[in-house]
Design an enzyme around this catalytic site. Sequence first.
Site, PDB file in Angstrom:
ATOM      1  N   ALA A  64      47.784  12.621 -58.514  1.00 59.38           N
ATOM      2  CA  ALA A  64      47.890  13.073 -57.131  1.00 59.38           C
ATOM      3  C   ALA A  64      47.822  14.589 -57.079  1.00 59.38           C
ATOM      4  O   ALA A  64      48.476  15.276 -57.866  1.00 59.38           O
ATOM      5  CB  ALA A  64      49.200  12.582 -56.521  1.00 59.38           C
ATOM      6  N   GLY A 110      48.905   9.217 -61.494  1.00 56.85           N
ATOM      7  CA  GLY A 110      48.440   8.259 -60.508  1.00 56.85           C
ATOM      8  C   GLY A 110      47.088   7.659 -60.841  1.00 56.85           C
ATOM      9  O   GLY A 110      46.782   6.536 -60.443  1.00 56.85           O
ATOM     10  N   GLU A 113      47.898   4.893 -63.146  1.00 54.76           N
ATOM     11  CA  GLU A 113      48.505   3.820 -62.354  1.00 54.76           C
ATOM     12  C   GLU A 113      47.449   3.080 -61.540  1.00 54.76           C
ATOM     13  O   GLU A 113      47.527   1.859 -61.365  1.00 54.76           O
ATOM     14  CB  GLU A 113      49.573   4.419 -61.440  1.00 54.76           C
ATOM     15  CG  GLU A 113      50.778   4.946 -62.219  1.00 54.76           C
ATOM     16  CD  GLU A 113      51.705   5.826 -61.386  1.00 54.76           C
ATOM     17  OE1 GLU A 113      52.923   5.679 -61.502  1.00 54.76           O
ATOM     18  OE2 GLU A 113      51.184   6.668 -60.612  1.00 54.76           O
ATOM     19  N   GLU A 133      54.102  13.339 -65.360  1.00 57.27           N
ATOM     20  CA  GLU A 133      54.955  13.647 -64.217  1.00 57.27           C
ATOM     21  C   GLU A 133      56.179  14.503 -64.580  1.00 57.27           C
ATOM     22  O   GLU A 133      56.556  15.409 -63.828  1.00 57.27           O
ATOM     23  CB  GLU A 133      55.423  12.348 -63.543  1.00 57.27           C
ATOM     24  CG  GLU A 133      54.353  11.662 -62.706  1.00 57.27           C
ATOM     25  CD  GLU A 133      53.465  10.743 -63.519  1.00 57.27           C
ATOM     26  OE1 GLU A 133      52.661  10.015 -62.925  1.00 57.27           O
ATOM     27  OE2 GLU A 133      53.570  10.761 -64.772  1.00 57.27           O
TER      28      GLU A 133
END
Length: 255
Positions: A64, A110, A113, A133
């Site tokens: 992200a 992300g 994911e 992260e």
Amino acid sequence: MSAVHLILHGQVAELKLDNPAKMNAFRVDMLQALETHLVAIEHNRAVACVMLTAEGDRAFCTGADINGWGDLSPAEFARHWVRDGHRIFDRLARLSKPTIAVLNGHAFGGGLELAAACDIRVMAPKATLALPEAGVGIVPGWSGTQRLARLLPEPILKEMALFGRRISAERALAAGFVAEVAEDPRAAAEAILERAVTLSPRAVEITKSMIHAARDEDRGAMVEALGSAAIAATEDRDEGVASFREKRKPQFPGT
């Protein structure tokens, strides 16, 4: 113009991330476009399979865009950014049609994911996987600690999430996370789809639902939402955002 495109190739729907300047990192509008396309695919009976691709050859998706969430309040971060992402990725995971992710480059945060939400994955030899992260003071929020925990051995998941290490394509293949490693992952995916489109659509849809019925995903989504809400209110998260923007090493206070 949306940075997520829906391209139809006969019975195959291609979803293409197109933000190469940011290594295909997600923005809010990209999440919204992805959800819109997934709804259209679900209702299009002519589509038999879905291929998820990305523009360029450096990265599939590096997660992200920090500028998309860095200024959100803790409540906005937890209620909207995290929950919207979860809802949209779950929609991809629950799509009635089989899905394949083409990892032409790195898949971080992300992006990893997102790939995990697909049924299978093919990967370029130079591509790597990571969950970075903690380096910016947040936690995986779009199924990184839940869906990935079912797809990867726990030590490998912890190696990425707790130690900040990248995982090679070779190790991802050995762990069963990817179906194939190929110099041309798109061609490899297309070869797999050639067979997939000949199968019974209803048999595939029902079989996929039966496989998913063996999993309890709702509890995991709640755990990640609570964890993301907790991390959003910390000084570590603020320092992670600030250091990223100032291009310096973070000095996390641990509070």
